[in-house]
Design a protein around this motif. Structure first.
Motif, mmCIF file in Angstrom:
data_model
loop_
_atom_site.group_PDB
_atom_site.id
_atom_site.type_symbol
_atom_site.label_atom_id
_atom_site.label_comp_id
_atom_site.label_asym_id
_atom_site.label_seq_id
_atom_site.Cartn_x
_atom_site.Cartn_y
_atom_site.Cartn_z
ATOM 1 N N LEU A 59 -3.979 -5.682 -4.490
ATOM 2 C CA LEU A 59 -3.186 -5.818 -5.711
ATOM 3 C C LEU A 59 -3.886 -6.659 -6.766
ATOM 4 C CD1 LEU A 59 0.498 -6.115 -4.469
ATOM 5 C CD2 LEU A 59 -0.777 -4.118 -5.196
ATOM 6 N N ASP B 137 2.569 0.138 -3.789
ATOM 7 C CA ASP B 137 2.942 -1.150 -4.356
ATOM 8 C C ASP B 137 2.908 -2.280 -3.320
ATOM 9 O OD1 ASP B 137 4.111 -2.485 -6.790
ATOM 10 O OD2 ASP B 137 5.638 -2.997 -5.320
ATOM 11 N N LEU B 138 2.843 -1.937 -2.042
ATOM 12 C CA LEU B 138 2.881 -2.979 -1.008
ATOM 13 C C LEU B 138 1.574 -3.766 -1.000
ATOM 14 C CD1 LEU B 138 4.460 -1.119 2.038
ATOM 15 C CD2 LEU B 138 5.569 -2.661 0.444
ATOM 16 N N GLY B 139 1.703 -5.072 -0.741
ATOM 17 C CA GLY B 139 0.505 -5.896 -0.625
ATOM 18 C C GLY B 139 -0.298 -5.536 0.610
ATOM 19 N N HIS B 140 0.408 -5.122 1.663
ATOM 20 C CA HIS B 140 -0.250 -4.658 2.887
ATOM 21 C C HIS B 140 0.310 -3.294 3.273
ATOM 22 C CE1 HIS B 140 -2.851 -7.941 4.193
ATOM 23 N NE2 HIS B 140 -1.991 -8.737 3.603
ATOM 24 N N ILE C 97 4.770 -7.502 4.641
ATOM 25 C CA ILE C 97 4.149 -6.280 4.129
ATOM 26 C C ILE C 97 3.790 -6.406 2.646
ATOM 27 C CG2 ILE C 97 5.216 -4.767 5.822
ATOM 28 C CD1 ILE C 97 7.318 -4.027 3.724
ATOM 29 N N GLY D 128 -2.680 -10.747 -0.180
ATOM 30 C CA GLY D 128 -1.737 -9.621 -0.146
ATOM 31 C C GLY D 128 -0.384 -10.006 0.418
#
Lengths: 429, 271
Positions: free
Chosen positions: A45, A113-116, B143, B195
């Motif tokens: 991101l 859109d998820l960071g992971h 997540i 993240g």
């Protein structure tokens, strides 16, 4: 009748350039999109312009936009499958197909859109039942299965016929698509109808859950007074119906102009346009009520959110995209004496409403997040990631446009390959 | 023949239980399950009696001089990257000349009794520790959906986008960070906590195996005016700066921020 069919085939020839142009445009958008998506997945991101104050931006706006489009389209298809509105019969399949593709795009947006993103499965493995978001993701599963089943049952008779007509690879494909159930006897068709209706009935609460739930994701957040309203899920559903109906209207007009149009079809278009107008007016009324209560309460953060929407750097999203182009112009087109029976203008109105709802989505997500949680919060620590200003960067735009183009292509391929436009078999009652 | 069996079965049920009793029993069963669930929910909503400790702060605003040493000490202790700050000093200027005022206060995570962030997390990645009430993020579970950032009314949560200070290229980059549940590790590109959502942990890594602080959290320890009283609200004992926490908030006037939301922060501001 004869005369009209001649003009239709003429317009068909005139419109022949449109589809190849559309496909080329999609491919041209898709290429940089694929590059941007690759950058996003390698850089994380960091590649976006998001921050800790505005952690949700363009992608989340697209996410709720497409989930809404999906739920709205499906709910409109139930007018045919459940409520038996004969007039809208030709568009039942299109509506369900649109719902399916829109859902897939929406889910891809939230995945991106998820960071992971590689941990998306945690939602299934470790769900937290207090979280609206956790419920949402589970509902999407049911919803996808339901849409697939509904679409399959709606298309099955034509899939069987196509499987018999074609040869070679297509034959194999259509045979496979029928899942081996090729009985076309009246009793089996009747049974199909029952199932279609049953799934439609089941689908209504699920679709309402899908988008009402998406609204509830925001409605439960007491940190932002603008979101924290029981009306929010309802606003989501109504605007979803408007956007779903509007895109259907636009596409139906296109099919009509391309040459599948009859007097009944034209009547259908006019009714559909009125329906969309009705949803739009209801949506505007709800917005008005929200504003009325907010302005009466004068809660500082609430008022500041309104100020950002109306006078912030992106005031034009509200006044021009959302209100002028997304509501005033299309409503005038749908109701004005000169344009209300013109396919072309109605289709244009549909397109405007469809695009205008995106302005609605942007204004739902971003303005409340740009407000400081406490006065002086931004100045306390200097970082551009902690800022009330957010504008999507190139990567976000390209990934978004690429994803939309991918969805458009998928949608188009479906229209070409699957019996979605055909309506003869539908008329069997 | 099967008809008869069915009848006898029905009759059997009717004879033994009677229709009403059967319905009553079913109803009772459903009611019991519902009541059990409800009472479990209510139980969960009550303040936990099993809590051994409830760490919190009483920040004396009369002693705070806006030096921001807490912010800096926290950044060094937790080695937070750019854009992530666990304890900024919020500063506001208001009023009109000549009656201009400034007010400021350090703002760590409040480790609320009723945290909004915990409720919204879809994967149970962020939770309130039963043993001491500290709200933390499980970086391996998170997540990165950032729902908790939007849900926190106090802006206590920050997303780790993966940026680094220029000093990352120097020896500074080789100093491990304590952010892995007490394990000191190096933060690497593309790996948690990059993240993830990050927040103040009350310097959890400074606790020993029994959950006692070997030294106070960096912000409290460094505070030169001794404004940040850090301690345990259960026994009242201060770990930083002397007094009894409960006595402090009894003797002094205090506020907690956005009390109307019902989050019940564990950080009190002494006026």
């Amino acid at each position: 009748m004869n005369q009209t069919s001649i003009t239709y085939s003429e317009s068909h020839r005139k419109l022949a350039w449109l589809e190849p142009t559309f496909v080329v445009a999609c491919l041209v958008t898709l290429l940089p999109g694929v590059w941007a998506i690759a950058v996003r997945f390698t850089e994380g991101l960091q590649a976006t312009a998001l921050g800790s104050m505005v952690p949700w931006g363009l992608w989340v706006a697209f996410y709720i936009y497409y989930i809404g489009l999906s739920a709205g389209s499906f709910l409109i298809s139930t007018l045919v499958t459940v409520f038996g509105v004969k007039r809208f019969e030709p568009m039942a399949r299109l509506a369900v197909w649109q719902a399916l593709v829109a859902l897939l795009i929406g889910i891809f947006f939230i995945f991106m859109d998820l960071g992971h993103p590689e941990r998306f499965w945690h939602v299934f493995r470790y769900p937290q039942w207090n979280s609206v978001l956790a419920w949402e993701i589970q509902i999407y599963n049911f919803y996808i299965v339901l849409l697939l089943a509904e679409l399959y049952l709606l298309m099955r008779p034509d899939l069987v016929v196509l499987g018999q007509k074609k040869s070679g690879l297509p034959r194999l494909f259509y045979h496979f698509a029928t899942l081996g159930y090729s009985d076309l006897s009246t009793s089996s068709l009747l049974r199909d109808r029952k199932w279609i209706k049953a799934l439609g009935i089941l689908g209504i609460p699920i679709a309402v859950g899908v988008h009402g739930g998406t609204g509830a994701i925001f409605a439960v957040v007491k940190a932002h007074p603008y979101w924290y309203s029981p009306l929010f899920p309802i606003v989501f559903i109504v605007s979803a119906l408007a956007s779903g109906g509007a895109l259907l209207l636009f596409l139906q007009v296109y099919f009509c102009l391309k040459g599948h149009c009859s007097v009944e079809d034209k009547q259908m278009l006019v009714s559909l346009a009125r329906l969309v107008a009705g949803f739009l007016i209801l949506d505007l009324s709800l917005l008005f009520i929200e504003f009325l209560v907010g302005f009466y309460g004068e809660v500082p953060e609430h008022m500041a959110t309104y100020a950002t929407i109306a006078r912030g750097p992106f005031w034009w999203v509200f006044w021009i995209v959302q209100l002028l182009l997304g509501a005033v112009v299309p409503l005038s087109l749908i109701f004005h004496q000169k344009t209300k029976n013109s396919c072309l203008w109605l289709g244009f109105a549909g397109l405007l409403v469809f695009l205008g709802i995106f302005g609605v989505r942007l204004n739902i997500i971003i303005p409340p997040l740009t407000q400081e949680p406490l006065p002086g919060y931004i100045g306390a620590y200097h970082s551009w990631r902690i800022s009330s200003f957010y504008f999507p960067n190139l990567i976000e735009w390209l990934t978004s446009l690429g994803t939309v183009a991918l969805g458009c292509l998928l949608f188009y391929i479906g229209l070409k390959v699957l019996p979605i436009e055909t309506k003869e078999a539908e008329g069997g009652t | 023949m099967p008809m008869e069996t069915q009848e006898t079965l029905e009759q059997l049920v009717e004879r033994i239980l009677g229709r009403r009793t059967f319905l009553k029993l079913t109803g009772l069963g459903i009611f019991t399950v519902a009541a059990a669930n409800l009472s479990a929910t209510l139980e969960a909503a009550k303040p936990k009696l099993t809590v051994k400790r409830r760490y919190g702060m009483a920040i004396d605003l009369l002693r705070c001089v806006n030096c921001k040493a807490c912010t800096v000490a926290c950044k060094l202790e937790n080695k937070t990257p750019p854009g992530v700050v666990y304890n900024p000093v919020i500063e506001e200027e208001f009023g009109e000349y000549p009656y201009v005022q400034r007010r400021w206060f350090p703002k760590p995570c409040f480790h609320c009794e009723n945290p909004s962030c915990v409720k919204v997390c879809p994967v149970k990645a962020t939770y309130k520790r039963k043993e001491d009430g500290i709200v933390i993020v499980d970086y391996e579970r998170c997540i990165g959906c950032r729902y908790c950032i939007t849900a926190c009314p106090y802006g206590a949560r920050y997303f780790d986008f993966g940026e680094n200070y220029p000093a990352q290229e120097t020896a500074y980059g080789q100093i491990p960070s304590p952010e892995f549940h007490g394990e000191y590790e190096l933060r690497q590109k593309g790996k948690s906590p990059v993240g993830n959502v990050r927040k103040c942990t009350f310097c959890l890594h400074l606790q020993d195996a029994k959950g006692k602080y070997t030294r106070p959290p960096a912000c409290a320890e460094t505070c030169m005016g001794k404004a940040i009283h850090f301690g345990d609200f259960v026994d009242g004992k201060c770990i930083a700066h002397g007094c009894d926490l409960n006595e402090l908030i009894t003797r002094r006037r205090w506020i907690r921020l956005k009390e109307e939301l019902g989050n019940e922060p564990n950080v009190y501001y002494l006026l």
